[in-house]
Design a protein around this motif. Sequence first.
Motif, PDB file in Angstrom:
ATOM      1  N   UNK A 222       0.791  -1.213   0.000  1.00 27.97           N
ATOM      2  CA  UNK A 222       0.000   0.000   0.000  1.00 27.97           C
ATOM      3  C   UNK A 222       0.825   1.265   0.000  1.00 27.97           C
ATOM      4  N   UNK A 223       0.201   2.416  -0.298  1.00 31.72           N
ATOM      5  CA  UNK A 223       0.926   3.681  -0.426  1.00 31.72           C
ATOM      6  C   UNK A 223       1.488   4.225   0.881  1.00 31.72           C
ATOM      7  N   UNK A 224       0.803   3.996   2.004  1.00 33.18           N
ATOM      8  CA  UNK A 224       1.276   4.559   3.271  1.00 33.18           C
ATOM      9  C   UNK A 224       2.592   3.916   3.681  1.00 33.18           C
ATOM     10  N   UNK A 225       2.674   2.575   3.611  1.00 31.78           N
ATOM     11  CA  UNK A 225       3.922   1.890   3.945  1.00 31.78           C
ATOM     12  C   UNK A 225       5.040   2.337   3.007  1.00 31.78           C
ATOM     13  N   UNK A 226       4.750   2.425   1.707  1.00 36.75           N
ATOM     14  CA  UNK A 226       5.767   2.824   0.741  1.00 36.75           C
ATOM     15  C   UNK A 226       6.261   4.231   1.012  1.00 36.75           C
ATOM     16  N   UNK A 227       5.368   5.112   1.440  1.00 37.03           N
ATOM     17  CA  UNK A 227       5.760   6.499   1.699  1.00 37.03           C
ATOM     18  C   UNK A 227       6.747   6.614   2.861  1.00 37.03           C
ATOM     19  N   UNK A 228       6.868   5.567   3.689  1.00 37.74           N
ATOM     20  CA  UNK A 228       7.832   5.604   4.791  1.00 37.74           C
ATOM     21  C   UNK A 228       9.273   5.693   4.288  1.00 37.74           C
TER      22      UNK A 228
END
Length: 302
Positions: free
Chosen positions: A247-253
């Motif tokens: 997902x995008x939230x994990x990747x944004x880390x």
Amino acid sequence: MQNPTSWRSYLLLLGLGLIWGGQFLFNAQAVKDFPPITVTAIRVLLGALTLSLASCFVPEGSGRRGKRSWSVAIVLGLIALFEAVLPLFFVTWGQQHVASSITAVVVGGVPIITLLFSLFMGGRHNFTVYSGLSVLVGFLGIVVLVAPSGGGMNNQSLVYELAIFMGAICFAIGLNLWERVPHDEPIRSTRDMLWMASVPLTVAALVLDKPWSLHWSLEGVLSLILLGTLGSGAAYLMYVSLVHRNGPVFTSLSNFIVPMVGVVLGVAVRGEAFGARQGWALALIVAALAINEMRGLIKVKA
């Protein structure tokens, strides 16, 4: 049930942070020899060429050969706009008059913006208390790391700071849009997105910079090759694979890891000091990743 994130996902996240954090060493050389728009246009072109070559050795999925629905093509076009074209203008233009520490804080806010947008745009990976805490702790780590000095923001630079913030918003929108792209062939989706982004960037570079009139040094060309093949080609493929997996939230880390990598490289390559501030920042970033994992661990134990 949400299981703990696999070690492969964390390796991808770390690899993405290492590549995009390490690219600053080559980017510094590239922008010394070439204008920013030309650097970005060549990076995107080389990334598209790299993935086009790599995709020749990856078999296409059954029933998808030569097919790309208009809806997916439109989404990829929007991702190209929000991931490369608009951030290029906003961030590059804004950084001319904004301190790098403030820029790092603003761009470090991408996970927070991504998380907020995921409430309206996301599907499989919705907001949780753990993801919210993870993003906030990680952002605190970025603030501690760069520790912008007082008086960094003023009315004269406000418009440029807003431009960088708009770039961060574009990155967050692009991240969430990736979930709307079919997950079966990330290499081809990434390739197509880079080709779409290369069109307006190449036109802008040809019109504004006239690359044929520039002095092409060997150091600058080698930096562009590494930035294109690794920073745009390989890194974007890892980036899209992470969005599809976690997902995008994990990747944004990864936006939390990139500045830390820059500090570590500064210590290793340039002999810069590593003090308590950097240590606390590293601890907070690691804590952010651990908090992100807590929900899955608690679910499994239950």
